[in-house]
Design a protein around this motif. Structure first.
Motif, PDB file in Angstrom:
ATOM      1  N   UNK A  11       0.776  -1.172  -0.009  1.00 53.49           N
ATOM      2  CA  UNK A  11       0.191   0.072  -0.154  1.00 53.49           C
ATOM      3  C   UNK A  11       0.781   1.153   0.015  1.00 53.49           C
ATOM      4  N   UNK A  12       2.140   1.154   0.138  1.00 58.35           N
ATOM      5  CA  UNK A  12       2.944   2.379  -0.001  1.00 58.35           C
ATOM      6  C   UNK A  12       2.934   3.026  -1.250  1.00 58.35           C
ATOM      7  N   UNK A  16      -2.151   1.504   4.149  1.00 60.87           N
ATOM      8  CA  UNK A  16      -1.073   0.338   4.218  1.00 60.87           C
ATOM      9  C   UNK A  16      -2.196  -0.922   4.636  1.00 60.87           C
ATOM     10  N   UNK A  17      -1.707  -1.921   4.200  1.00 62.60           N
ATOM     11  CA  UNK A  17      -2.166  -3.226   4.696  1.00 62.60           C
ATOM     12  C   UNK A  17      -0.929  -4.200   5.183  1.00 62.60           C
ATOM     13  N   UNK A  18      -1.366  -4.795   5.937  1.00 62.93           N
ATOM     14  CA  UNK A  18      -0.448  -6.073   6.345  1.00 62.93           C
ATOM     15  C   UNK A  18      -1.408  -7.350   6.283  1.00 62.93           C
ATOM     16  N   UNK A  70      -4.981  -3.000   8.885  1.00 60.67           N
ATOM     17  CA  UNK A  70      -4.568  -1.702   7.984  1.00 60.67           C
ATOM     18  C   UNK A  70      -4.146  -0.776   8.983  1.00 60.67           C
ATOM     19  N   UNK A  71      -3.408   0.390   8.007  1.00 63.57           N
ATOM     20  CA  UNK A  71      -2.978   1.680   8.583  1.00 63.57           C
ATOM     21  C   UNK A  71      -3.594   2.705   7.657  1.00 63.57           C
ATOM     22  N   UNK A  72      -4.435   3.306   8.324  1.00 66.42           N
ATOM     23  CA  UNK A  72      -4.925   4.563   7.232  1.00 66.42           C
ATOM     24  C   UNK A  72      -4.215   5.911   7.801  1.00 66.42           C
ATOM     25  N   UNK A 127       7.806   1.576   5.596  1.00 71.67           N
ATOM     26  CA  UNK A 127       6.838   0.997   6.783  1.00 71.67           C
ATOM     27  C   UNK A 127       6.870  -0.385   6.902  1.00 71.67           C
ATOM     28  N   UNK A 128       6.983  -0.808   8.082  1.00 65.79           N
ATOM     29  CA  UNK A 128       7.025  -2.333   8.397  1.00 65.79           C
ATOM     30  C   UNK A 128       5.770  -2.700   9.160  1.00 65.79           C
ATOM     31  N   UNK A 129       5.206  -3.829   9.122  1.00 62.86           N
ATOM     32  CA  UNK A 129       4.533  -4.306  10.005  1.00 62.86           C
ATOM     33  C   UNK A 129       5.053  -5.538  10.784  1.00 62.86           C
TER      34      UNK A 129
END
Length: 124
Positions: free
Chosen positions: A7-8, A19-21, A78-80, A92-94
């Motif tokens: 998602x970046x 972003x999705x993990x 998710x990271x909105x 960005x890392x999950x």
């Protein structure tokens, strides 16, 4: 558990990204998940986390602009990110962990499983 972050991208300041993990190989609902970011030459820093009970936590630098959520049925977190700023630029890392205690939520070394990073670039 295996994690896949996506998602970046490149976005202008003030814009948004989600972003999705995606997780596989484990009982996802039992894991706490955190998002971290790392800019060139800097250490990896906590952005947001969500525990298996759904409680959420944010760094002061993103609070009010970022929302973390989870869909256990889709085994995805998710990271909105809204109102993005150039200083949000980073990889960005999950990460996930099954036994994470609250006091360790913001500590990268406390997580057992990591996804590959996804680049977020915010232009001014």
């Amino acid at each position: 558990v295996q994690l896949q972050a996506s998602g970046g991208g490149l976005v202008q300041a003030g814009g948004s990204l989600r972003l999705s993990c995606a997780a596989s190989g484990g009982t996802f609902r039992n894991y706490a998940v955190g998002w971290f970011r790392q800019a060139p030459g800097e250490e990896r820093r906590f952005v947001a986390g969500i525990r298996r009970d759904g409680n959420t936590y944010y760094s002061d630098s993103v609070k009010g602009r970022v929302t973390i959520s989870r869909d256990n049925a889709k085994t995805t977190v998710y990271l909105q990110m809204n109102s993005l700023r150039p200083e949000d630029t980073a990889v960005y890392y999950c990460a996930a962990d099954q036994r994470l205690i609250l006091s360790a939520l913001r500590t990268p070394a406390a997580y057992d499983y990591w996804g590959q990073g996804t680049q977020v670039t915010v232009s001014s």
